[in-house]
Design a protein around this motif. Structure first.
Motif, PDB file in Angstrom:
ATOM      1  N   VAL A 232      -3.052  -3.745  -2.769  1.00 22.79           N
ATOM      2  CA  VAL A 232      -2.833  -4.540  -1.556  1.00 22.79           C
ATOM      3  C   VAL A 232      -3.189  -6.003  -1.809  1.00 22.79           C
ATOM      4  O   VAL A 232      -4.232  -6.286  -2.399  1.00 22.79           O
ATOM      5  CB  VAL A 232      -3.678  -3.974  -0.401  1.00 22.79           C
ATOM      6  CG1 VAL A 232      -3.612  -4.889   0.796  1.00 22.79           C
ATOM      7  CG2 VAL A 232      -3.190  -2.587  -0.031  1.00 22.79           C
TER       8      VAL A 232
ATOM      9  N   LEU B  67      -4.735   1.220  -2.477  1.00 17.11           N
ATOM     10  CA  LEU B  67      -5.414   0.077  -1.845  1.00 17.11           C
ATOM     11  C   LEU B  67      -5.702  -1.044  -2.863  1.00 17.11           C
ATOM     12  O   LEU B  67      -5.766  -2.220  -2.489  1.00 17.11           O
ATOM     13  CB  LEU B  67      -6.722   0.529  -1.202  1.00 17.11           C
ATOM     14  CG  LEU B  67      -6.571   1.285   0.127  1.00 17.11           C
ATOM     15  CD1 LEU B  67      -7.892   1.919   0.551  1.00 17.11           C
ATOM     16  CD2 LEU B  67      -6.061   0.343   1.220  1.00 17.11           C
TER      17      LEU B  67
ATOM     18  N   PHE C  55       0.841  -1.208   0.000  1.00 16.97           N
ATOM     19  CA  PHE C  55       0.000   0.000   0.000  1.00 16.97           C
ATOM     20  C   PHE C  55       0.873   1.254   0.000  1.00 16.97           C
ATOM     21  O   PHE C  55       0.655   2.180  -0.798  1.00 16.97           O
ATOM     22  CB  PHE C  55      -0.927  -0.017   1.215  1.00 16.97           C
ATOM     23  CG  PHE C  55      -1.572   1.298   1.516  1.00 16.97           C
ATOM     24  CD1 PHE C  55      -2.597   1.785   0.714  1.00 16.97           C
ATOM     25  CD2 PHE C  55      -1.156   2.066   2.605  1.00 16.97           C
ATOM     26  CE1 PHE C  55      -3.195   3.014   0.988  1.00 16.97           C
ATOM     27  CE2 PHE C  55      -1.750   3.278   2.890  1.00 16.97           C
ATOM     28  CZ  PHE C  55      -2.773   3.756   2.074  1.00 16.97           C
TER      29      PHE C  55
END
Length: 401
Positions: free
Chosen positions: A401, A398, A332
């Motif tokens: 991730v 994100l 991230f």
């Protein structure tokens, strides 16, 4: 105008003295000047003697006091609605001098369990070796706080207005009443809230502490700390600091003073941005939990709503990445393009920090887990950028991730 007084001196002497120490002026600059001098002199030796004796409003040596730094102290005392303030070289220096002024060997400190990691280290590693015992409590559990106070010998209660990094909001009036009932002073680190949101001294706190590096300075270009308190306690703090020398330089004082001028504007925008970011994160599938006192799900929402004005809840947001591990958090962080990975907060830039790696690195995994800091926790200091750009950067990071 030529300095005719020294024209008789030879070149080497004129190079040293010409232009220095001008007489009084009949104008006032629109901003506080920077006074870089380490020493101040007086033609009247009685006045110099008074200055060396600590007379109010006169200066003799910058470790004792400086006009630029005094202007900053006046500004912070005004914002916090306190009689006086003392500026120091860092937020940790401000904490240290406050503790030194409050305890001695054999005394106890009752401290919130979820303080900034270095504050915990200061108490555990330094003050324990000096014979000062610290009892860590959940500052939101007033029964637990009172139980710790009832054991006796407590001289100082220490907490943060908004805790780092889980953003738990302390009931300052209730904590102040408890501390004073048992003969202790209350010191509140108000860095996250700033006087724009809350002024703990008006609610019973004896000391209000800031890492001025953060929101007061606000631009990532200065390190400093401030303690706001009564005039008598400020004198006591300064006497200690004259001996240990944790002074703030005049250039740094001027930068923080300049930053304070836009503090209300910055905090308004940052708090509004943070609210948008928190609500967006709360709906994201890669986010397990959001810590933000403006959300009704946060454990401190009711306290924050009572203490803070105008629906503003600070500019800090923390969240757990779902199935968070160090590797997932690093992915991230590496994916961010606008948001700056930095070991600080409160700047005009949006900044992100991984507590496990930075602010609470000095704690063991067990200690971190005990206060709710997991491997997937990320802390964001929301800046003044356009909130759409901040959210877009979070969204694309994100996704990695």
């Amino acid at each position: 105008m030529a300095d005719t007084r020294r024209q008789h001196l030879k070149l080497a002497s004129r190079a040293v003295h010409a232009g220095e120490r001008p007489g009084p002026r009949d104008f006032v600059p629109v901003v506080t000047p920077i006074y870089p001098g380490s020493t101040f002199i007086y033609e009247d030796l009685d006045q110099m003697d008074a200055a060396l004796g600590g007379a109010e409003g006169v200066f003799v040596y910058t470790r004792y006091g400086n006009p630029t730094t005094q202007a900053l102290e006046t500004a912070v005392a005004s914002l916090e609605e306190q009689e006086a303030a003392l500026a120091l070289g860092s937020g940790m220096a401000a904490l240290n001098v406050t503790i030194l002024a409050s305890v001695e060997a054999g005394d106890r400190v009752v401290a919130s369990r979820d303080l900034y990691g270095q504050t915990i280290t200061l108490l555990n590693a330094i003050y324990s070796s000096l014979g000062v015992e610290t009892t860590f409590v959940d500052a939101l559990d007033l029964d637990q706080v009172e139980h710790a106070l009832a054991r006796g010998r407590v001289r100082l209660v220490l907490c943060e207005t908004i805790s780092n990094p889980l953003l738990r909001v302390t009931d300052i009036p209730a904590l102040a009443e408890l501390a004073h009932r048992y003969g202790a002073r209350l010191a509140v680190d108000n860095t996250f809230a700033t006087p724009y949101l809350l002024r703990p001294g008006t609610l019973g706190a004896d000391y209000v502490i800031h890492s001025a590096t953060k929101y007061l300075g606000g631009h990532g270009d200065v390190t400093g700390g401030v303690v706001a308190t009564t005039a008598d306690r400020r004198w006591e703090l300064n006497e200690i600091n004259k001996a240990i020398g944790s002074i703030l330089g005049p250039f740094e004082s001027w930068l923080i003073l300049r930053g304070i001028k836009t503090l209300p504007l910055r905090m308004q925008r940052q708090c509004e941005n943070a609210a948008r970011v928190a609500r967006w994160l709360a709906e994201h599938p890669a986010v397990e939990r959001v810590y933000y006192p403006g959300l009704e799900i946060h454990e401190s929402h009711r306290t924050a709503r009572e203490l803070f004005p105008n629906g503003l809840y600070g500019a800090m947001v923390a969240f757990d990445i779902r199935d968070g591990t160090r590797e997932r958090v690093f992915r991230f962080l590496r994916g961010l393009r606008l948001i700056v990975p930095a070991t600080t907060l409160g700047d005009v830039y949006t900044e992100v920090l991984y507590p496990v790696m930075a602010s609470h690195r000095g704690l063991s995994p067990e200690q971190r887990q005990a206060i709710g800091i997991g491997e997937g926790l990320v802390r964001i200091s929301v800046g003044i950028e356009d909130p759409d750009d901040i959210i877009a950067d979070l969204e694309q990071a994100l996704a990695q991730v």
